[in-house]
Each structure stands twice: as structure tokens, then as C-alpha cells.
Design an enzyme around this catalytic site. Structure first.
Site, PDB file in Angstrom:
ATOM      1  N   ARG A   1       0.828  -1.213   0.000  1.00 44.87           N
ATOM      2  CA  ARG A   1       0.000   0.000   0.000  1.00 44.87           C
ATOM      3  C   ARG A   1       0.867   1.270   0.000  1.00 44.87           C
ATOM      4  NH1 ARG A   1      -3.016  -3.821  -0.368  1.00 44.87           N
ATOM      5  NH2 ARG A   1      -5.149  -3.949   0.430  1.00 44.87           N
TER       6      ARG A   1
ATOM      7  N   SER B   1     -10.457  -0.898   3.502  1.00 47.65           N
ATOM      8  CA  SER B   1      -9.658  -1.035   4.734  1.00 47.65           C
ATOM      9  C   SER B   1      -9.258   0.346   5.232  1.00 47.65           C
ATOM     10  CB  SER B   1      -8.371  -1.805   4.462  1.00 47.65           C
ATOM     11  OG  SER B   1      -8.650  -3.070   3.947  1.00 47.65           O
TER      12      SER B   1
ATOM     13  N   GLU C   1      -4.689   3.473   6.577  1.00 46.26           N
ATOM     14  CA  GLU C   1      -4.382   3.305   5.158  1.00 46.26           C
ATOM     15  C   GLU C   1      -5.014   4.457   4.371  1.00 46.26           C
ATOM     16  OE1 GLU C   1      -6.279   1.180   1.737  1.00 46.26           O
ATOM     17  OE2 GLU C   1      -5.439  -0.506   2.850  1.00 46.26           O
TER      18      GLU C   1
END
Ligand code: EPU
Length: 336
Positions: free
Chosen positions: A161, A236, A332
Site C-alpha cells: 500500500r 480497509s 491506510e
């Protein structure tokens, strides 16, 4: 090309949070983009699919909504095909286009919200595949000197990520298109992920194809993750934390069932969803916001939640997880 004032961004972020942009411009060609950047003196805010951000305040900036469209085959051999996709294309529609043409490589990334141009920024990933696996390069415009640059896979410094666009080049480039390479046959199918295997079994698929894998991923995601069209969310909210194997050994004494993925001899990744569930937050609802009942990694807006409410909840979750497990979980999602 029109620059509008005081525009609501509620429809442009998948969390469905109300926030106003002081100035807003929809960009549908690269020429427009260059012209706007050329005459602009305001701070800039780049908006793609709005699927990875939490708006906690109004945006006092010129919001550029990147709406560049187009998909083009740029090179083809007997075995492989290279495709150039403009940044404003919807990611999932592009995945479906690949499957329709029998181009293999990103079927495991089906149904991820957001646009093609923002996918490299956080190197989107799911079910054993990451964007970087099919990525060749992307083109971007420098927001200061307006020079166009091609970024190779190496230049992008992809990680979990992560990419250069989230780190040292944050805010400095606007991605305008992305080039991918796909297989035309003998696809390298990625079915090792447990949930995919189970889903293929349920659907009685004996010989998986890119289409059946995509369908399996769609079914799994629909069963666990809320559709932003129904319940506002950003997928997420946290990253899965990585801890040392020593800390993991210690945790096992109190939590023998803790799930884990070994990253190296010294590093272990723990699913943040499990930590949050064990901390008691799964399915918790506070007024108009809360934690999704099927996947604790996902924070949700049931209607008219404020970004600051969701941020406060995220911080409470972080503190509680730290207290119980001595593990720091990082967001995130970009907090604006
Ligand atoms: N788990 C729980 N409770 C929960 C959620 C998860 O106990 O509420 C545990 C389960 O033990 C499960 C494990 O966590 O076996 C892993 O869960 P899952 O397979 O759903 O994956 P994840 O680690 O929670 C990651 C990505 C997702 C991606 C899935 C599938 C991150 C931060 N998230 O989630 O990505 O779809 O794997 O590959 O890496 C996203 O980035 O928006 C996203 C949805």
C-alpha cells in the site's frame, strides 16, 4: 472548462462525507489540466475516485477532479498485450474490460473502488495480487513546472500500500495514465488465497479461468465489504501491522489463536481486522457511523456522519489496540 466555487464533495468521496471545495474543476483532457495548472495560484487538491480518503474539513483549495477517459492497446505480441488507460477510468470497469478481452493479470483486483490513476499511489492489492504485478509505467504531470514524466515500475518504489507518490513525491505529480502488461493466454492464475479456493469450490469451478476468479473475488468482496453505494466507506481503514517475531511469540502466550503471515524470519504481519475485532469494535455503531459488522477493518458512514466523528473513532480504535496488544496500527486511508 469551468472553475466552480463552493462545491459539495459528498458525491465524490466513497465515504459520502459532506465537505465543500472552495474551488472545483472537472478535468477531461490533458490540455485542460495544463491550462488550469498554468494559471493557478491556489493550493491544489487532486481528486480521483475519492475512494481512499476521509474528509474531516472543507477544502480551501482548487480541487481538480481527474476525469480523463480512454483505454487503448499500445502493443501486442502473440502472448502479451500492453494497454494504456487514462487516469479517470473506473478501476473495476477496467478490470471487467480486461476479462471481456481475455487479458489476464488483474482479475484478483476485481471490485476495488476508485480510479485507475489513483491505483498506483497506494499500489492497490487484494487476494495475493498487487497492482505492481501488471504495472509497466505511468505518465504524470508535475504540478509546479508542468513537465510530463514517465515513471517506470522502479521509479514508483512500490511497497505494501505504498509508492513514491505517497512518500517523497506526495502532491507533486498528477498521474494522467497508466500502462499495464497482460497475458493473452496461459494466464498465471493466482488461486492460493484461501478464500478464493473456498469460493471456487462453492461455485463448483474445477478449472478456474480469469473470469471465474474475478467472479469469486466479487462474491467474496460482496459478502464481506460494504458497497459504498449503500453504506459510505473507504475499504480497509487501517493497514495490517508488521511486528517482530519476538513480539509475536510473546503475544502467542496470551492470544494463542492470533492469525499471522510470515514476512521474513524476523517480521510477522497481523491482520488489523482481527485485532480490532478482539478489541470489541466489530459491528459497533455510534449514531451515524461505526465499524462494519462483517469486516472490522472497515469504518462506515451510515448516512450523515462527519469526517471528524470517524476520525475520533479511528483514534479510539488505535489507542485500544495499542493498550491491549502493544501494536500500533496505521491508517491506510488519507485523512484530509
Ligand atoms: N479478521 C478477523 N476479523 C475481521 C476481519 C479479519 O478476525 O473482522 C481476520 C481473519 O482471521 C482473516 C484475516 O483477518 O482470516 C484476514 O482477513 P481478510 O482475508 O479479510 O483480509 P484483510 O487482511 O482483513 C486485506 C486487505 C484488503 C483485501 C484483503 C484480501 C489490507 C489493509 N487489507 O484485508 O484490502 O481485500 O486483504 O486480500 O491489506 C482495502 O485495501 O481496501 C482492502 C479491502
Amino acid at each position: 472548462m469551468v472553475i466552480k466555487q463552493n462545491v459539495s464533495l459528498k458525491a465524490f468521496n466513497t465515504f459520502g462525507i459532506e465537505a465543500k471545495a472552495s474551488s472545483y474543476c472537472d478535468i477531461s483532457t490533458i490540455d485542460q489540466l495544463i491550462r488550469v495548472l498554468n494559471g493557478n495560484k491556489m493550493p491544489l487538491f487532486i481528486l480521483g475516485g475519492g475512494s481512499n480518503m476521509l474528509l474531516t474539513q472543507n477544502i480551501d483549495a482548487l480541487v481538480l477532479h481527474i476525469n480523463l477517459k480512454g483505454i487503448e492497446v499500445i502493443k501486442e505480441t502473440v502472448d502479451m498485450v500492453s494497454v494504456k488507460v487514462m487516469a479517470g477510468e473506473n478501476w473495476h470497469e477496467f478490470v471487467l474490460w480486461c476479462i471481456e478481452h481475455n487479458y489476464g493479470g488483474i482479475e484478483n483486483l476485481s471490485l476495488i473502488p476508485g480510479n485507475v490513476g489513483t491505483a498506483p499511489i497506494q499500489n492497490i492489492g487484494a487476494y495475493g495480487v498487487e497492482l505492481k504485478d501488471a504495472f509497466i509505467s505511468c505518465e504524470a504531470v508535475n504540478t509546479k513546472n508542468l513537465i510530463k514524466k514517465t515513471f517506470s515500475k522502479k521509479d514508483c518504489k512500490f511497497g505494501y500500500r505504498e509508492s513514491v507518490f505517497k512518500q517523497e513525491l506526495k502532491g507533486q505529480y498528477i498521474i494522467t495514465s497508466v500502462n499495464f502488461e497482460f497475458t493473452k493466454h496461459n494466464h498465471k492464475l493466482n488461486v492460493d488465497y484461501g478464500a478464493i479456493k473456498e469460493q471456487l469450490k462453492i461455485s463448483k469451478v474445477l478449472k478456474p479461468t480469469i473470469k471465474s476468479i474475478s467472479n469469486a473475488v466479487i462474491a467474496i468482496r460482496k459478502s464481506k465489504l460494504p458497497d459504498p453505494a449503500d453504506i459510505g466507506n473507504s475499504g480497509s481503514f487501517f493497514k495490517n501491522p508488521v511486528i517482530s517475531s519476538n513480539q509475536f511469540e510473546e503475544l502467542l502466550t496470551n492470544f494463542p489463536n492470533i492469525p499471522s503471515y510470515k514476512i521474513s524470519d524476523k517480521k510477522i504481519k497481523i491482520p488489523a481486522g482481527w485485532l480490532i475485532e478482539k478489541a470489541g469494535f466489530k459491528g459497533k455503531r455510534f449514531d451515524d457511523y461505526g465499524v462494519h459488522n462483517k469486516q472490522a477493518l472497515v469504518l462506515v458512514n451510515y448516512g450523515n456522519a462527519k469526517g471528524s466523528d470517524i476520525l475520533n473513532l479511528a483514534q479510539l480504535i488505535q489507542q485500544t489496540v495499542l493498550q491491549i496488544f502493544d501494536i500500533k496500527i496505521e491508517t491506510e486511508v488519507n485523512i484530509i
